[in-house]
Each structure stands twice: as C-alpha cells, then as structure tokens.
Design a protein around this motif. Structure first.
Motif, PDB file in Angstrom:
ATOM      1  N   LEU A 136     -16.257   7.103   0.102  1.00  0.00           N
ATOM      2  CA  LEU A 136     -15.269   8.145  -0.160  1.00  0.00           C
ATOM      3  C   LEU A 136     -14.368   8.351   1.058  1.00  0.00           C
ATOM      4  O   LEU A 136     -13.164   8.583   0.916  1.00  0.00           O
ATOM      5  CB  LEU A 136     -15.961   9.454  -0.530  1.00  0.00           C
ATOM      6  N   PHE A 137     -14.951   8.281   2.243  1.00  0.00           N
ATOM      7  CA  PHE A 137     -14.160   8.421   3.464  1.00  0.00           C
ATOM      8  C   PHE A 137     -13.154   7.279   3.582  1.00  0.00           C
ATOM      9  O   PHE A 137     -11.978   7.499   3.915  1.00  0.00           O
ATOM     10  CB  PHE A 137     -15.084   8.453   4.681  1.00  0.00           C
ATOM     11  N   ILE A 138     -13.588   6.073   3.311  1.00  0.00           N
ATOM     12  CA  ILE A 138     -12.685   4.917   3.395  1.00  0.00           C
ATOM     13  C   ILE A 138     -11.616   4.998   2.306  1.00  0.00           C
ATOM     14  O   ILE A 138     -10.440   4.670   2.545  1.00  0.00           O
ATOM     15  CB  ILE A 138     -13.482   3.605   3.322  1.00  0.00           C
ATOM     16  N   PHE A 139     -11.999   5.441   1.108  1.00  0.00           N
ATOM     17  CA  PHE A 139     -11.010   5.654   0.047  1.00  0.00           C
ATOM     18  C   PHE A 139      -9.927   6.614   0.535  1.00  0.00           C
ATOM     19  O   PHE A 139      -8.731   6.383   0.331  1.00  0.00           O
ATOM     20  CB  PHE A 139     -11.688   6.209  -1.204  1.00  0.00           C
ATOM     21  N   PHE A 140     -10.334   7.710   1.178  1.00  0.00           N
ATOM     22  CA  PHE A 140      -9.369   8.672   1.705  1.00  0.00           C
ATOM     23  C   PHE A 140      -8.427   7.999   2.699  1.00  0.00           C
ATOM     24  O   PHE A 140      -7.204   8.172   2.625  1.00  0.00           O
ATOM     25  CB  PHE A 140     -10.109   9.832   2.369  1.00  0.00           C
ATOM     26  N   LEU A 141      -8.969   7.246   3.653  1.00  0.00           N
ATOM     27  CA  LEU A 141      -8.135   6.583   4.654  1.00  0.00           C
ATOM     28  C   LEU A 141      -7.133   5.629   4.004  1.00  0.00           C
ATOM     29  O   LEU A 141      -5.958   5.587   4.386  1.00  0.00           O
ATOM     30  CB  LEU A 141      -9.008   5.809   5.645  1.00  0.00           C
ATOM     31  N   VAL A 142      -7.594   4.845   3.044  1.00  0.00           N
ATOM     32  CA  VAL A 142      -6.719   3.862   2.401  1.00  0.00           C
ATOM     33  C   VAL A 142      -5.633   4.557   1.576  1.00  0.00           C
ATOM     34  O   VAL A 142      -4.440   4.256   1.690  1.00  0.00           O
ATOM     35  CB  VAL A 142      -7.531   2.888   1.528  1.00  0.00           C
ATOM     36  N   HIS A 143      -6.018   5.513   0.754  1.00  0.00           N
ATOM     37  CA  HIS A 143      -5.062   6.085  -0.200  1.00  0.00           C
ATOM     38  C   HIS A 143      -4.207   7.200   0.380  1.00  0.00           C
ATOM     39  O   HIS A 143      -3.154   7.527  -0.181  1.00  0.00           O
ATOM     40  CB  HIS A 143      -5.800   6.532  -1.461  1.00  0.00           C
ATOM     41  N   LEU A 144      -4.600   7.786   1.526  1.00  0.00           N
ATOM     42  CA  LEU A 144      -3.700   8.712   2.199  1.00  0.00           C
ATOM     43  C   LEU A 144      -2.420   7.988   2.623  1.00  0.00           C
ATOM     44  O   LEU A 144      -1.330   8.571   2.612  1.00  0.00           O
ATOM     45  CB  LEU A 144      -4.376   9.335   3.425  1.00  0.00           C
ATOM     46  N   THR A 145      -2.530   6.710   2.969  1.00  0.00           N
ATOM     47  CA  THR A 145      -1.344   5.953   3.393  1.00  0.00           C
ATOM     48  C   THR A 145      -0.303   5.866   2.276  1.00  0.00           C
ATOM     49  O   THR A 145       0.891   5.741   2.554  1.00  0.00           O
ATOM     50  CB  THR A 145      -1.719   4.527   3.844  1.00  0.00           C
ATOM     51  N   ARG A 146      -0.738   5.955   1.034  1.00  0.00           N
ATOM     52  CA  ARG A 146       0.208   5.942  -0.089  1.00  0.00           C
ATOM     53  C   ARG A 146       1.147   7.156   0.013  1.00  0.00           C
ATOM     54  O   ARG A 146       2.357   7.066  -0.224  1.00  0.00           O
ATOM     55  CB  ARG A 146      -0.556   5.968  -1.417  1.00  0.00           C
ATOM     56  N   HIS A 147       0.566   8.305   0.371  1.00  0.00           N
ATOM     57  CA  HIS A 147       1.356   9.531   0.471  1.00  0.00           C
ATOM     58  C   HIS A 147       2.165   9.595   1.757  1.00  0.00           C
ATOM     59  O   HIS A 147       3.180  10.290   1.829  1.00  0.00           O
ATOM     60  CB  HIS A 147       0.431  10.744   0.380  1.00  0.00           C
ATOM     61  N   LEU A 148       1.706   8.872   2.780  1.00  0.00           N
ATOM     62  CA  LEU A 148       2.400   8.898   4.077  1.00  0.00           C
ATOM     63  C   LEU A 148       3.495   7.838   4.179  1.00  0.00           C
ATOM     64  O   LEU A 148       4.270   7.843   5.129  1.00  0.00           O
ATOM     65  CB  LEU A 148       1.390   8.691   5.208  1.00  0.00           C
ATOM     66  N   GLY A 149       3.523   6.920   3.201  1.00  0.00           N
ATOM     67  CA  GLY A 149       4.616   5.955   3.162  1.00  0.00           C
ATOM     68  C   GLY A 149       4.319   4.590   3.732  1.00  0.00           C
ATOM     69  O   GLY A 149       5.240   3.775   3.888  1.00  0.00           O
ATOM     70  N   PHE A 150       3.037   4.286   4.040  1.00  0.00           N
ATOM     71  CA  PHE A 150       2.736   2.942   4.532  1.00  0.00           C
ATOM     72  C   PHE A 150       1.508   2.342   3.835  1.00  0.00           C
ATOM     73  O   PHE A 150       0.708   1.637   4.439  1.00  0.00           O
ATOM     74  CB  PHE A 150       2.581   2.912   6.056  1.00  0.00           C
ATOM     75  N   PHE A 151       1.387   2.616   2.535  1.00  0.00           N
ATOM     76  CA  PHE A 151       0.355   1.984   1.721  1.00  0.00           C
ATOM     77  C   PHE A 151       0.564   0.472   1.774  1.00  0.00           C
ATOM     78  O   PHE A 151       1.691  -0.015   1.589  1.00  0.00           O
ATOM     79  CB  PHE A 151       0.465   2.480   0.280  1.00  0.00           C
ATOM     80  N   PRO A 152      -0.489  -0.314   2.067  1.00  0.00           N
ATOM     81  CA  PRO A 152      -0.295  -1.762   2.207  1.00  0.00           C
ATOM     82  C   PRO A 152       0.334  -2.386   0.963  1.00  0.00           C
ATOM     83  O   PRO A 152       0.022  -2.021  -0.169  1.00  0.00           O
ATOM     84  CB  PRO A 152      -1.726  -2.280   2.424  1.00  0.00           C
TER      85      PRO A 152
END
Length: 237
Positions: free
Chosen positions: A135-151
């Motif tokens: 869940l922690f890693i999911f948060f790290l990965v998918h927060l980037t979607r909202h911050l504008g640098f989702f891979p």
C-alpha cells in the motif's frame, strides 16, 4: 465568508503556551493552516483531541482573505480510523504517507481527485490486515499521477524493461531486465486492492523504495528524506 469542508490533518505545531497550529489538506481549498486557540485548556483539549496527523475531520471556519492562519469555529471527526493510532506498523506507514504528501503538495486550491486519493490510501491502510508495504508503494507510485510525473510506459508490454528516472519513461530493453522497473510497471497497472497481490523479497523492497525516492528527488523541488521513514525502517528493515 463561512466555509465548511472535509480535511485531513497533515501536521500540527504548538504555538505559544496554549495554542495549536494545524496544517490541513482540505477538500475545497487545498493546503490551509489554522489556529486553534486555547488548545491546552481542558474544554478545548477534549474538543480538538482528534487534531493529530492522519485525522480526517470536517471543519467550519470564517475565511479571512490575506490571513495566513484561519481560525476554526467548529469541527468534528468525519472518518473514524479504528486501527492506525493503535497499531505501530500502520501508524509508521500512515505517518510516512502524510509526511511525503506534506513535502510534495503545497497548492492552496481545490483538487478533489487528489483529496480522495489520499483519503483512500489512509482508509485502506487502516482497514487492511496484511501486505501493508504494498500500500505504501502504491501511494508512492500513484501520487506521481497527481503531481504530474507519473511514469510513461513506452515498453509496449515488453518482457524486459528499464526505467529512465530523469525522463520518467519505462522503455523496452532487449539486453537486460530491470526488476525494479518491472515492479513499478506492475504497480502502475494495479488499483489499491490489486497491488496487495504483488510479491517481492526484502532486498527488492529496499531497492524499489530507494528508486522511487530517487525519482521524487529529481522531480519534486526541495524534496527531502522524510523523518518518519527512520521509524518506518526500524519496523520494516
């Protein structure tokens, strides 16, 4: 103007002898700071006892333009967290989530999808019994979607891939498999429930978190290693 909004407590500070400053992420206005007067008095201490990081509240305040600290008039708990405050593992993860969010999100404007994402992560951590690191890693990965640098996955489903952390691109690589890039791609494709089925060993977990933090260092100005992760590391190794 009288404002009413749901909010999540990000950080609190003692102010003078009896007051408290609370930094909240509000559903309607983004990041806002509030002054709670007389917090240490017996009456108000009980009234505002739920103003701790991770708490999910509903507040009423009178917004005064150009004032750095708004003053809360009414408040109540909006979501009960049944386990986080009593479970040291969940508390460590939850506080790390909140600190990372605080370091990354500064906007004082509404972003309802981001508010709902943070709420979902906190509630899922509280209610899940295992696979909490996922869940922690999911948060790290998918927060980037909202911050504008989702891979950007340009691998077209290739079996061997690598991550360019500077460009934020997952590319096909016919020469060598990067297991961390492959795991990140898996997390990108999962929802918060599906991510809990992803498996990896301790060494891979450390490399995965290190890679994601390096990714944040590059893409978030002023990002620093969260203090709460020291406790987190003691829990997870």
């Amino acid at each position: 103007m009288i404002c009413k909004t749901e909010a999540i407590v990000l950080r609190t500070y003692k102010y003078q002898e009896s007051n408290l400053i609370a930094v909240l992420y509000t559903k309607q206005m983004g990041v806002k700071s509030f002054l709670i007067k007389g917090f240490r008095s017996p009456r108000n201490r009980k009234k505002f006892s739920y103003f701790q990081p991770l708490s999910m509240v509903e507040i009423v305040f009178i917004e005064k333009p150009n004032r750095e600290l708004q003053q809360i008039k009414e408040s109540k708990s909006s979501q009960i967290l049944f386990q986080i405050q009593e479970n040291p593992v969940k508390l460590s993860i939850g506080l790390s989530v909140i600190e990372i969010f605080y370091l990354c999100v500064k906007e004082e404007t509404a972003n309802i999808p981001l508010f709902e994402f943070l709420s979902l992560c906190i509630l899922t951590i509280d209610r899940s019994e295992n696979r909490l690191i996922q869940l922690f890693i999911f948060f790290l990965v998918h927060l980037t979607r909202h911050l504008g640098f989702f891979p950007n996955d340009m691998s077209e489903g290739a079996a061997k891939v690598r991550l360019d952390i500077h460009e934020g691109i997952i590319r096909a690589d016919n020469q060598k498999q990067d297991p961390i890039a492959k795991l990140i791609r898996e997390f990108m494709d999962k929802d918060i429930e599906g991510c809990q089925a992803i498996r990896f060993d301790q060494q891979t977990k450390r490399s995965l978190i290190k890679t994601l933090f390096n990714y944040y260092y590059i893409h978030v100005d002023g990002f620093t290693y969260p203090n709460t992760l020291r406790v987190f590391s003691e829990v997870f190794g």
